[in-house]
Motif scaffolding. Structure first.
Motif, PDB file in Angstrom:
ATOM      1  N   GLN A  14       0.827  -1.200   0.000  1.00 11.78           N
ATOM      2  CA  GLN A  14       0.000   0.000   0.000  1.00 11.78           C
ATOM      3  C   GLN A  14       0.865   1.256   0.000  1.00 11.78           C
ATOM      4  N   GLN A  15       1.957   1.243   0.755  1.00 14.43           N
ATOM      5  CA  GLN A  15       2.839   2.408   0.771  1.00 14.43           C
ATOM      6  C   GLN A  15       3.487   2.605  -0.594  1.00 14.43           C
ATOM      7  N   TYR A  16       3.941   1.504  -1.182  1.00 14.93           N
ATOM      8  CA  TYR A  16       4.555   1.610  -2.504  1.00 14.93           C
ATOM      9  C   TYR A  16       3.541   2.181  -3.490  1.00 14.93           C
ATOM     10  N   GLU A  17       2.302   1.655  -3.453  1.00 17.89           N
ATOM     11  CA  GLU A  17       1.251   2.141  -4.361  1.00 17.89           C
ATOM     12  C   GLU A  17       0.969   3.620  -4.118  1.00 17.89           C
ATOM     13  N   PHE A  18       0.942   4.024  -2.849  1.00 19.91           N
ATOM     14  CA  PHE A  18       0.722   5.439  -2.536  1.00 19.91           C
ATOM     15  C   PHE A  18       1.807   6.294  -3.178  1.00 19.91           C
ATOM     16  N   TRP A  19       3.063   5.893  -2.949  1.00 21.41           N
ATOM     17  CA  TRP A  19       4.162   6.713  -3.464  1.00 21.41           C
ATOM     18  C   TRP A  19       4.191   6.706  -4.980  1.00 21.41           C
ATOM     19  N   LEU A  20       3.870   5.579  -5.576  1.00 20.65           N
ATOM     20  CA  LEU A  20       3.831   5.519  -7.046  1.00 20.65           C
ATOM     21  C   LEU A  20       2.789   6.503  -7.577  1.00 20.65           C
ATOM     22  N   LYS A  21       1.608   6.499  -6.994  1.00 19.70           N
ATOM     23  CA  LYS A  21       0.563   7.443  -7.421  1.00 19.70           C
ATOM     24  C   LYS A  21       0.988   8.888  -7.142  1.00 19.70           C
ATOM     25  N   PHE A  22       1.609   9.091  -5.987  1.00 18.03           N
ATOM     26  CA  PHE A  22       2.065  10.439  -5.638  1.00 18.03           C
ATOM     27  C   PHE A  22       3.050  10.964  -6.684  1.00 18.03           C
ATOM     28  N   PHE A  23       4.059  10.166  -7.011  1.00 19.85           N
ATOM     29  CA  PHE A  23       5.075  10.638  -7.965  1.00 19.85           C
ATOM     30  C   PHE A  23       4.496  10.782  -9.365  1.00 19.85           C
ATOM     31  N   ARG A  24       3.543   9.935  -9.729  1.00 15.09           N
ATOM     32  CA  ARG A  24       2.877  10.123 -11.023  1.00 15.09           C
ATOM     33  C   ARG A  24       2.134  11.452 -11.044  1.00 15.09           C
ATOM     34  N   SER A  25       1.510  11.801  -9.896  1.00 19.21           N
ATOM     35  CA  SER A  25       0.751  13.061  -9.829  1.00 19.21           C
ATOM     36  C   SER A  25       1.668  14.281  -9.866  1.00 19.21           C
ATOM     37  N   CYS A  26       2.966  14.057  -9.689  1.00 17.64           N
ATOM     38  CA  CYS A  26       3.950  15.150  -9.779  1.00 17.64           C
ATOM     39  C   CYS A  26       4.386  15.403 -11.219  1.00 17.64           C
ATOM     40  N   SER A  27       3.788  14.702 -12.147  1.00 20.15           N
ATOM     41  CA  SER A  27       4.126  14.803 -13.572  1.00 20.15           C
ATOM     42  C   SER A  27       5.538  14.325 -13.852  1.00 20.15           C
ATOM     43  N   LEU A  28       5.961  13.293 -13.122  1.00 15.64           N
ATOM     44  CA  LEU A  28       7.263  12.673 -13.387  1.00 15.64           C
ATOM     45  C   LEU A  28       7.048  11.529 -14.370  1.00 15.64           C
ATOM     46  N   SER A  29       8.131  11.111 -15.023  1.00 15.57           N
ATOM     47  CA  SER A  29       8.008   9.995 -15.966  1.00 15.57           C
ATOM     48  C   SER A  29       7.652   8.721 -15.201  1.00 15.57           C
ATOM     49  N   GLU A  30       7.163   7.739 -15.927  1.00 16.18           N
ATOM     50  CA  GLU A  30       6.778   6.476 -15.303  1.00 16.18           C
ATOM     51  C   GLU A  30       7.989   5.802 -14.652  1.00 16.18           C
ATOM     52  N   SER A  31       9.124   5.831 -15.333  1.00 19.89           N
ATOM     53  CA  SER A  31      10.318   5.186 -14.763  1.00 19.89           C
ATOM     54  C   SER A  31      10.802   5.934 -13.519  1.00 19.89           C
ATOM     55  N   GLU A  32      10.764   7.275 -13.542  1.00 26.71           N
ATOM     56  CA  GLU A  32      11.155   8.038 -12.357  1.00 26.71           C
ATOM     57  C   GLU A  32      10.179   7.789 -11.197  1.00 26.71           C
ATOM     58  N   SER A  33       8.896   7.754 -11.510  1.00 25.49           N
ATOM     59  CA  SER A  33       7.881   7.510 -10.472  1.00 25.49           C
ATOM     60  C   SER A  33       8.097   6.156  -9.811  1.00 25.49           C
ATOM     61  N   ALA A  34       8.340   5.126 -10.622  1.00 26.44           N
ATOM     62  CA  ALA A  34       8.549   3.781 -10.077  1.00 26.44           C
ATOM     63  C   ALA A  34       9.842   3.734  -9.247  1.00 26.44           C
ATOM     64  N   GLU A  35      10.906   4.352  -9.724  1.00 30.79           N
ATOM     65  CA  GLU A  35      12.182   4.353  -9.000  1.00 30.79           C
ATOM     66  C   GLU A  35      12.067   5.104  -7.669  1.00 30.79           C
ATOM     67  N   TYR A  36      11.432   6.280  -7.680  1.00 33.78           N
ATOM     68  CA  TYR A  36      11.295   7.065  -6.449  1.00 33.78           C
ATOM     69  C   TYR A  36      10.369   6.352  -5.455  1.00 33.78           C
ATOM     70  N   ALA A  37       9.313   5.728  -5.952  1.00 32.40           N
ATOM     71  CA  ALA A  37       8.406   4.976  -5.069  1.00 32.40           C
ATOM     72  C   ALA A  37       9.159   3.836  -4.399  1.00 32.40           C
ATOM     73  N   ARG A  38      10.036   3.153  -5.166  1.00 35.84           N
ATOM     74  CA  ARG A  38      10.850   2.057  -4.602  1.00 35.84           C
ATOM     75  C   ARG A  38      11.796   2.590  -3.529  1.00 35.84           C
ATOM     76  N   LEU A  42      11.692   1.536   0.328  1.00 36.41           N
ATOM     77  CA  LEU A  42      12.853   0.920   0.978  1.00 36.41           C
ATOM     78  C   LEU A  42      13.318   1.705   2.202  1.00 36.41           C
ATOM     79  N   ASN A  43      13.113   3.010   2.188  1.00 35.25           N
ATOM     80  CA  ASN A  43      13.520   3.861   3.308  1.00 35.25           C
ATOM     81  C   ASN A  43      12.393   4.053   4.332  1.00 35.25           C
ATOM     82  N   LEU A  44      11.350   3.229   4.199  1.00 35.96           N
ATOM     83  CA  LEU A  44      10.216   3.227   5.139  1.00 35.96           C
ATOM     84  C   LEU A  44       9.564   4.598   5.291  1.00 35.96           C
ATOM     85  N   MET A  45       9.505   5.323   4.203  1.00 34.14           N
ATOM     86  CA  MET A  45       8.828   6.617   4.198  1.00 34.14           C
ATOM     87  C   MET A  45       7.323   6.348   4.141  1.00 34.14           C
ATOM     88  N   THR A  46       6.603   6.895   5.090  1.00 32.31           N
ATOM     89  CA  THR A  46       5.153   6.701   5.133  1.00 32.31           C
ATOM     90  C   THR A  46       4.463   7.980   4.676  1.00 32.31           C
TER      91      THR A  46
END
Length: 166
Positions: A14-38, A42-46
């Motif tokens: 759920q956290q990964y999905e949240f961050w993926l959606k968050f970074f997509r909403s920032c108008s970042l590329s799909e690869s950047e969104s997936a990398e930043y969400a990961r 991994l750093n347990l950012m909630t």
């Protein structure tokens, strides 16, 4: 080999999905969104740490492109402001607490439904009773008319039959 408990795995997903959606909403590329969400995962950012993000923290997490840092910070600020508006609105217009469905509450509803049902049955009977009475009267009258008609037919036939003379 023992598998990890399911609940932490779901929370992590759920956290990964949240961050993926968050970074997509920032108008970042799909690869950047997936990398930043990961990286955030991994750093347990909630999600509740969103308000604590700073450009320095983003750089420490490996997000160094200034355009991406600015997009992420702007979007984080927008989400925090939105959350504050929602909370303020809820404070101004609190919702009525819903009554829990206790056994007593459900029993009361059941009794009320039964009373209403009996009341409806009585009303239906009142409507049906005059109709039944009228129907019975019609049958009775038809029966009397038939017997009168039968008597008239007998009288008519008797008149037509010639009487024998002694």
């Amino acid at each position: 080999m023992e598998s990890a408990p399911l609940i932490p795995q779901l929370q992590q997903l759920q956290q990964y999905e949240f961050w993926l959606k968050f970074f997509r909403s920032c108008s970042l590329s799909e690869s950047e969104s997936a990398e930043y969400a990961r990286v955030f995962d991994l750093n347990l950012m909630t999600p509740n740490l969103l308000g604590d993000l700073t450009p320095d923290i983003l750089k420490e997490l490996g997000i160094t492109l200034m355009g991406n840092v600015m997009k992420i910070m702007k979007r984080a600020k927008d989400l925090i402001e939105y959350e504050e508006r929602v909370q303020n609105q809820q404070a101004l217009y609190p919702q009525q607490p819903q009554q829990p469905e206790t056994i007593t509450h459900l029993a009361t509803i059941s009794v009320q439904n039964e009373v209403v049902s009996k009341s409806i049955q009585k009303q239906v009977q009142k409507v049906e009773t005059p109709e039944k009475e009228q129907s019975a009267k019609r049958k009775h009258n038809n029966g009397n008319n038939n017997s009168n008609n039968n008597n008239e037919e007998l009288v008519t036939k008797a008149q037509k039959v010639p009487q024998q003379q002694p």
